[in-house]
Design an enzyme around this catalytic site. Structure first.
Site, mmCIF file in Angstrom:
data_model
loop_
_atom_site.group_PDB
_atom_site.id
_atom_site.type_symbol
_atom_site.label_atom_id
_atom_site.label_comp_id
_atom_site.label_asym_id
_atom_site.label_seq_id
_atom_site.Cartn_x
_atom_site.Cartn_y
_atom_site.Cartn_z
ATOM 1 N N LYS A 103 3.947 -6.711 4.295
ATOM 2 C CA LYS A 103 3.672 -5.342 3.844
ATOM 3 C C LYS A 103 3.295 -4.523 5.058
ATOM 4 O O LYS A 103 2.742 -5.017 6.041
ATOM 5 C CB LYS A 103 2.584 -5.292 2.780
ATOM 6 N N SER B 115 -5.989 10.151 -1.020
ATOM 7 C CA SER B 115 -6.019 10.840 -2.319
ATOM 8 C C SER B 115 -5.278 10.071 -3.390
ATOM 9 O O SER B 115 -4.642 9.064 -3.107
ATOM 10 C CB SER B 115 -5.402 12.216 -2.172
ATOM 11 N N THR C 88 0.871 -1.189 0.000
ATOM 12 C CA THR C 88 0.000 0.000 0.000
ATOM 13 C C THR C 88 0.906 1.236 0.000
ATOM 14 O O THR C 88 1.345 1.678 -1.041
ATOM 15 C CB THR C 88 -0.973 0.001 1.199
ATOM 16 N N ASN D 151 0.408 10.482 5.484
ATOM 17 C CA ASN D 151 -0.859 10.168 6.137
ATOM 18 C C ASN D 151 -1.923 11.230 5.879
ATOM 19 O O ASN D 151 -3.118 10.920 5.871
ATOM 20 C CB ASN D 151 -0.634 9.959 7.642
ATOM 21 N N GLU E 176 6.707 4.872 7.207
ATOM 22 C CA GLU E 176 6.328 6.036 6.405
ATOM 23 C C GLU E 176 7.213 7.243 6.738
ATOM 24 O O GLU E 176 7.172 7.775 7.852
ATOM 25 C CB GLU E 176 4.859 6.361 6.639
ATOM 26 N N THR F 131 -0.585 -2.477 11.059
ATOM 27 C CA THR F 131 -1.265 -2.594 9.755
ATOM 28 C C THR F 131 -0.297 -3.274 8.887
ATOM 29 O O THR F 131 0.438 -2.648 8.167
ATOM 30 C CB THR F 131 -1.598 -1.274 9.072
#
Length: 412
Positions: free
Chosen positions: A181, A412, A155, A407, A279, A192
């Site tokens: 992932k 989007s 993702t 985040n 991230e 997650t």
């Protein structure tokens, strides 16, 4: 860019006897990317799993748990883009419908299919698109499909995470290949993240269930990016038994111990890969706490440090504002902790410097030493609580500007 995480090469990923993988572009959320993975397992395969402890667990987690209550597993179906979480009864119905569609494609029972989803929460899974994509995923099934699959389950990951191991069992070579992932909303139990390890060893169901828990505890339940426990986390261990190696039925056997070591080693690599690709991450941090009365006490302190936004942002800036570490240790919740006896070091994996002792800044500590350690891409925070023999390690990463950007723009 991930912190010291090598890109996997297709020829480094070893096929596992009894496993075939295929991917497809189903348009579940975005066009032009593979977002559907189908994994076919040989008859007689077994699987065991551990899942999120979030009470708002996703529909596929609920269905997975139900289907794992039986020993027979013949397929996995994984979609990205939509998490199918916070979707109520309709979400469960959609997860079951995806299993039925896979079963129809492969000629097996729906209860032999395990579903997995990852992506945006509170949106319904477009089952029609998933079903439409299954024939292409089935046509793409191949034993060496791991490289494509580890790309298709991503993702916000910036790169795929997959690796292989081999071990000798009863004179036979047993192969393990795994993929994971995850990059954000990472915090046990679990994060997650999706993690899958398949082996062609023959392992009794009860031992497989024990091993997946032990592996998760040593790996995926020892990482954190941002402290958020997600809704979809799943770690699955599969044993096809197709290697021809002797069956493993005792936890005391040398064969089990050899397999256990290989599974845990691979699981730790996959879990650390998630943190290295956190991230916006620019630093990979190991929080090592020893000298505790219990392992849980050590983990409690390590997580307090690992979760502190002030600590994480200081590491991003390479600013040795190390009082933030002491602050986190102090509020970790160890009520009878004697701060006058603990010590804290900061290291880069090659050397370390004493930062704090006797309740304050170490007399030998110099700011330039802290700056040198903080500039490393890999940093070790070493804490000795001086109150027992227990120890624990938690892996985490820093917070950068990009974490907020990623985040903020997630949908989007």
């Amino acid at each position: 860019m991930p912190v010291n995480l090598p890109l996997p090469l297709a020829d480094q990923l070893l096929p596992v006897a009894g496993v075939r993988l295929g991917t497809a572009e189903a348009g579940i959320r975005k066009q032009g990317r593979r977002d559907l993975t189908l994994i076919e397992l040989a008859a007689g395969s077994r699987a065991a799993g551990v899942f999120t402890q979030n009470r708002f667990c996703a529909a596929p987690v609920t269905v997975c748990r139900e289907h794992l209550a039986t020993e027979g597993v013949r397929a996995l179906v994984i979609n990205t883009g939509i998490a199918n979480a916070g979707t109520g009864a309709q979400g469960v119905a959609n997860a079951r419908a995806s299993c039925e569609a896979v079963a129809a494609q492969l000629g097996i029972s729906p209860r032999e299919v395990l579903p997995f989803s990852t992506g945006v929460i509170l949106e319904h899974l477009p089952v029609d698109r998933l079903v439409a994509g299954l024939p292409a995923a089935k046509a793409a099934l191949k034993a060496d499909g791991w490289f494509d699959a580890c790309h298709a389950i991503m993702t916000t990951d910036t790169q795929p995470k997959c690796a292989s191991r081999q071990v000798q069992i009863g004179g036979k070579t047993v192969t393990l290949t795994g993929m994971s992932k995850g990059a954000g909303m990472i915090r046990p139990n679990m994060a997650t993240m999706l993690g899958f390890i398949a082996t062609d060893a023959d392992v009794a169901q009860a031992l497989l269930a024990q091993l997946v828990r032990e592996a998760a505890d040593a790996s995926f339940n020892s990482v954190t990016v941002d402290g958020d426990t997600s809704t979809n986390d799943s770690f699955i261990l599969i044993a096809t038994g197709a290697s021809g190696a002797p069956a493993i039925s005792s936890a005391d056997s040398a064969d089990y111990k050899a397999l256990r070591s290989a599974v845990i080693d691979l699981a730790i690599w996959l879990a650390q890969a998630i943190v290295r690709d956190g991230e916006g991450a620019t630093k990979f941090m190991s929080i090592v706490v020893e000298g505790g009365k219990s392992r849980e006490e050590c983990r409690q302190v390590a997580y307090a440090v690992a979760h502190s936004p002030l600590v994480k942002t200081a590491f991003f800036a390479s600013d040795p504002n190390l009082g933030r570490i002491l602050c986190a240790i102090g509020y970790a919740g160890v009520a009878d902790l004697d701060v006058s006896t603990l010590k804290v070091w900061l290291g880069d994996g090659k050397e370390e410097v004493l930062v704090a002792e006797q309740g304050g800044r170490a007399a030998s500590y110099r700011e330039e030493d802290g700056v040198r350690m903080m500039k490393s891409a890999e940093i070790v925070v070493h804490v000795n609580l001086a109150r027992g023999q227990a120890a624990a390690t938690i892996w985490t990463c820093d917070f950068s500007y990009d974490y907020v950007k990623i985040n903020a723009d997630y949908r989007s």
